[in-house]
Design an enzyme around this catalytic site. Structure first.
Site, mmCIF file in Angstrom:
data_model
loop_
_atom_site.group_PDB
_atom_site.id
_atom_site.type_symbol
_atom_site.label_atom_id
_atom_site.label_comp_id
_atom_site.label_asym_id
_atom_site.label_seq_id
_atom_site.Cartn_x
_atom_site.Cartn_y
_atom_site.Cartn_z
ATOM 1 N N ASN A 9 1.048 -1.234 0.035
ATOM 2 C CA ASN A 9 -0.026 -0.113 -0.104
ATOM 3 C C ASN A 9 0.790 1.337 -0.071
ATOM 4 O OD1 ASN A 9 -1.886 1.971 0.330
ATOM 5 N ND2 ASN A 9 -2.257 1.585 2.582
ATOM 6 N N LYS A 11 0.100 4.271 -0.163
ATOM 7 C CA LYS A 11 -0.316 5.558 0.264
ATOM 8 C C LYS A 11 -0.184 6.633 -0.580
ATOM 9 C CE LYS A 11 0.297 3.448 4.822
ATOM 10 N NZ LYS A 11 0.450 3.554 6.182
ATOM 11 N N HIS A 92 -9.416 1.544 4.883
ATOM 12 C CA HIS A 92 -8.110 1.682 5.510
ATOM 13 C C HIS A 92 -8.252 2.775 6.609
ATOM 14 C CE1 HIS A 92 -3.938 2.437 6.270
ATOM 15 N NE2 HIS A 92 -3.396 1.612 5.738
ATOM 16 N N GLU A 94 -6.675 4.974 7.812
ATOM 17 C CA GLU A 94 -6.478 6.347 7.457
ATOM 18 C C GLU A 94 -7.723 7.046 6.811
ATOM 19 O OE1 GLU A 94 -2.845 5.648 5.209
ATOM 20 O OE2 GLU A 94 -1.874 5.250 7.244
ATOM 21 N N GLU A 162 -5.274 -4.800 10.770
ATOM 22 C CA GLU A 162 -4.581 -3.839 10.648
ATOM 23 C C GLU A 162 -4.672 -2.947 11.993
ATOM 24 O OE1 GLU A 162 -2.312 -2.515 6.898
ATOM 25 O OE2 GLU A 162 -4.021 -1.397 6.990
ATOM 26 N N GLY A 168 2.827 2.172 10.553
ATOM 27 C CA GLY A 168 3.560 3.258 10.373
ATOM 28 C C GLY A 168 4.384 3.596 11.503
ATOM 29 N N SER A 207 3.668 -2.210 10.322
ATOM 30 C CA SER A 207 4.937 -2.344 10.452
ATOM 31 C C SER A 207 5.435 -3.812 10.010
ATOM 32 C CB SER A 207 5.423 -2.044 11.619
ATOM 33 O OG SER A 207 4.860 -0.555 11.964
#
Ligand code: PEP
Length: 247
Positions: A9, A11, A92, A94, A162, A168, A207
């Protein structure tokens, strides 16, 4: 036997020129026999689709729940299909956290995308506070049930677990905890979709790096990984794809 699925991904990273460099470089590598996907920004999809070897799928990171019309800034399923993109990430963390997409919106997107023939990677995962309160199993089960509400065609769905606190941050969930959650997700799928639970792929994301991928991917209920940062460099992503070399 579920084939391992290694998904990147990107991003909001890489211009089309940078995507082309990546495609040319990874095309030269020897890759193990796993399924591979890269979810890229909209502007990179066309160049990746045209230049990546066919064994690497290209996905969008988001799609509108509407067919067309006055939705400034949005991209439709028809637009994706016109570029022969047949996969999309939905929900996701985010998108949930920064753009405030809730389970209803995510469910509408999943229904619309599947109805239009796309395959969906549905992301779920808990915040640190939810985990500390020991509500993570309940929270993720709810996200699955609501995200898949009225979805019949479960064959079109991959789930990505996730934990938000691991994305991250360099903090990975332990492989044992990730496995426990993925097993719970499979049980939730089994309650509703019966034997399809044995076929659906459940990924871990948060991660994942070349040095922890093999241990994560050796777990029975973890069928693949969704990789953010480490998917941006060809060498790191290839090490994750070829994780068996580190077993
Ligand atoms: C992600 O983008 O879904 C992700 C898991 O990111 P990272 O691997 O950088 O934690």
């Amino acid at each position: 036997m579920r084939k391992k699925y290694i998904c990147g991904n990107w991003k909001m990273n890489k211009t089309p020129d940078e995507a082309l460099v990546f495609a040319r470089e990874i095309n030269e590598k020897n890759l193990d026999d796993v399924d591979i996907l890269i979810a890229a920004p909209f502007v990179d999809l066309d160049i990746l689709k045209k230049n990546l070897n066919k064994n690497i799928k290209v996905a969008a990171q988001n799609v509108s729940e509407y067919s067309d019309g006055a939705y400034t800034g949005e991209i439709s399923t028809t637009m994706l299909k016109s570029m022969e993109i047949s996969d999309v990430i939905i929900g996701h963390s985010e998108r949930r956290e920064i753009y405030l997409e809730d389970d209803t919106t995510i469910n509408n997107k999943v229904i619309h995308a599947i109805g239009e023939g796309l395959d969906v990677i549905l992301c779920v995962g808990e915040s640190l506070k939810t985990r500390e309160n020991e509500e993570h199993f309940f929270h993720v089960k709810n996200q699955i049930l609501e995200g898949l509400s009225n979805v019949e065609d479960i064959d079109k769905v991959t789930i990505a677990y996730e934990p938000i606190w691991a994305i991250g941050t360099g903090n990975t969930c332990s492989p044992e905890d990730a496995e426990k959650m993925c097993e719970n997700i499979r049980n939730t799928i089994r309650e509703r979709y019966k034997d399809a639970a044995d076929k659906i792929r459940i990924l871990y994301g948060g991660s994942v790096k070349p040095d922890n991928a093999a241990e994560i991917l050796s777990k029975d209920d973890i069928d693949g990984v969704l990789v953010g940062g480490a998917s941006l460099k060809v060498d790191d992503f290839v090490k994750i794809i070829n994780y068996k070399e580190n077993l």
